[in-house]
Design a protein around this motif. Sequence first.
Motif, PDB file in Angstrom:
ATOM      1  N   LEU A 127       0.934  -1.171   0.027  1.00 34.98           N
ATOM      2  CA  LEU A 127       0.003   0.029  -0.040  1.00 34.98           C
ATOM      3  C   LEU A 127       0.692   1.306   0.033  1.00 34.98           C
ATOM      4  O   LEU A 127       0.550   2.396  -0.706  1.00 34.98           O
ATOM      5  CB  LEU A 127      -0.938   0.198   1.083  1.00 34.98           C
ATOM      6  N   ARG A 128       2.159   1.175   0.787  1.00 36.16           N
ATOM      7  CA  ARG A 128       2.892   2.275   0.803  1.00 36.16           C
ATOM      8  C   ARG A 128       3.317   2.532  -0.749  1.00 36.16           C
ATOM      9  O   ARG A 128       3.744   3.889  -1.232  1.00 36.16           O
ATOM     10  CB  ARG A 128       3.769   2.373   1.658  1.00 36.16           C
ATOM     11  N   MET A 129       3.922   1.488  -1.250  1.00 34.44           N
ATOM     12  CA  MET A 129       4.554   1.639  -2.631  1.00 34.44           C
ATOM     13  C   MET A 129       3.365   2.262  -3.732  1.00 34.44           C
ATOM     14  O   MET A 129       3.650   3.070  -4.435  1.00 34.44           O
ATOM     15  CB  MET A 129       4.888   0.217  -3.085  1.00 34.44           C
ATOM     16  N   ASN A 130       1.971   1.784  -3.599  1.00 33.25           N
ATOM     17  CA  ASN A 130       1.106   2.448  -4.320  1.00 33.25           C
ATOM     18  C   ASN A 130       1.038   3.563  -4.146  1.00 33.25           C
ATOM     19  O   ASN A 130       0.480   4.334  -4.964  1.00 33.25           O
ATOM     20  CB  ASN A 130      -0.020   1.449  -4.316  1.00 33.25           C
ATOM     21  N   LEU A 131       0.729   3.969  -2.715  1.00 33.05           N
ATOM     22  CA  LEU A 131       0.163   5.334  -2.331  1.00 33.05           C
ATOM     23  C   LEU A 131       1.288   6.555  -2.782  1.00 33.05           C
ATOM     24  O   LEU A 131       1.101   7.395  -2.901  1.00 33.05           O
ATOM     25  CB  LEU A 131       0.195   5.546  -1.029  1.00 33.05           C
ATOM     26  N   GLY A 132       2.458   6.039  -3.234  1.00 36.06           N
ATOM     27  CA  GLY A 132       3.613   6.871  -3.606  1.00 36.06           C
ATOM     28  C   GLY A 132       3.150   7.367  -4.969  1.00 36.06           C
ATOM     29  O   GLY A 132       3.649   8.421  -5.384  1.00 36.06           O
ATOM     30  N   GLU A 133       2.370   6.520  -5.548  1.00 37.55           N
ATOM     31  CA  GLU A 133       2.038   6.915  -7.143  1.00 37.55           C
ATOM     32  C   GLU A 133       0.748   7.639  -7.078  1.00 37.55           C
ATOM     33  O   GLU A 133       0.146   8.122  -8.248  1.00 37.55           O
ATOM     34  CB  GLU A 133       2.092   5.782  -8.110  1.00 37.55           C
ATOM     35  N   VAL A 134      -0.053   7.798  -6.102  1.00 41.08           N
ATOM     36  CA  VAL A 134      -1.433   8.582  -5.998  1.00 41.08           C
ATOM     37  C   VAL A 134      -1.074   9.995  -5.584  1.00 41.08           C
ATOM     38  O   VAL A 134      -0.256  10.386  -4.807  1.00 41.08           O
ATOM     39  CB  VAL A 134      -2.325   7.695  -4.792  1.00 41.08           C
ATOM     40  N   ALA A 135      -2.008  10.762  -6.113  1.00 35.52           N
ATOM     41  CA  ALA A 135      -1.828  12.200  -6.055  1.00 35.52           C
ATOM     42  C   ALA A 135      -2.386  12.663  -4.373  1.00 35.52           C
ATOM     43  O   ALA A 135      -3.618  12.128  -4.139  1.00 35.52           O
ATOM     44  CB  ALA A 135      -2.796  12.990  -6.624  1.00 35.52           C
ATOM     45  N   THR A 136      -1.451  13.104  -3.628  1.00 33.42           N
ATOM     46  CA  THR A 136      -1.855  13.473  -2.174  1.00 33.42           C
ATOM     47  C   THR A 136      -2.493  14.771  -2.329  1.00 33.42           C
ATOM     48  O   THR A 136      -2.468  15.761  -3.174  1.00 33.42           O
ATOM     49  CB  THR A 136      -0.642  13.394  -1.491  1.00 33.42           C
ATOM     50  N   ARG A 137      -2.885  15.199  -1.121  1.00 34.18           N
ATOM     51  CA  ARG A 137      -3.313  16.473  -1.074  1.00 34.18           C
ATOM     52  C   ARG A 137      -2.591  17.652  -1.199  1.00 34.18           C
ATOM     53  O   ARG A 137      -2.754  18.689  -1.726  1.00 34.18           O
ATOM     54  CB  ARG A 137      -3.977  16.662   0.578  1.00 34.18           C
ATOM     55  N   ASP A 138      -1.305  17.604  -0.670  1.00 33.59           N
ATOM     56  CA  ASP A 138      -0.148  18.294  -0.705  1.00 33.59           C
ATOM     57  C   ASP A 138       0.227  18.561  -1.992  1.00 33.59           C
ATOM     58  O   ASP A 138       0.500  19.848  -2.622  1.00 33.59           O
ATOM     59  CB  ASP A 138       1.197  18.140   0.233  1.00 33.59           C
ATOM     60  N   TRP A 139       0.144  17.494  -2.781  1.00 30.78           N
ATOM     61  CA  TRP A 139       0.573  17.661  -4.104  1.00 30.78           C
ATOM     62  C   TRP A 139      -0.311  18.414  -5.049  1.00 30.78           C
ATOM     63  O   TRP A 139      -0.056  19.398  -5.940  1.00 30.78           O
ATOM     64  CB  TRP A 139       0.781  16.039  -4.670  1.00 30.78           C
TER      65      TRP A 139
END
Length: 204
Positions: free
Chosen positions: A147-159
């Motif tokens: 999940l952490r590896m996949n979340l690295g490719e997801v747009a976050t709120r800060d981004w």
Amino acid sequence: MSPERESTRDRTPVGATATTRPRVRLDQPRPPRRRLLPEWDPEAFGRLSERIARFLGTGRFIVWMTVVIIVWVLWNVFAPHDLRFDNYPFIFLTLMLSLQASYAAPLILLAQNRQDDRDRVNLEQDRKQNERSIADTEYLTREIAALRMNLGEVATRDWIRSELQDMLKELDDRRDGHREHGGGHGAHVVFPADHPRGRDADDR
């Protein structure tokens, strides 16, 4: 014909076939065998031994045994001679105590063996439970890492916030540029899509 065949032939009864021989019936249970020793339920006997061993290990048993011995000795010392049943040196009392000890020791060992069996089963269950817990923990660890590896490719709120700030800054710069070059041509168009000519000019 040899004499051995003749002797075998003489010993074989006339008319004896395979059907006349006694056979074991496989569709019926075997008759119970007679045993010289009495039968008992091992589980019930084990529970009884545990109760006796538990009682022997209490202070109540020590108190009652002390009272019985004192009464026994006093009765056989001070009672009338005709009513005494175990004179000094109290051989019958020694025999009873020896008999009690000879039975108490195996009962205590049997109760300890049953307790050891239960402890062994509990340890085996705990070991299997620990193995399952370790396997579940490893599985959850791998899932969290994925999940952490996949979340690295997801747009976050800060981004997204930073991208929106960049877009607003770009729009401000574009608006300032339009003001400098086309301030006298009427109202300024912020978005090119609001004015077709401006959009065509920007596209070219």
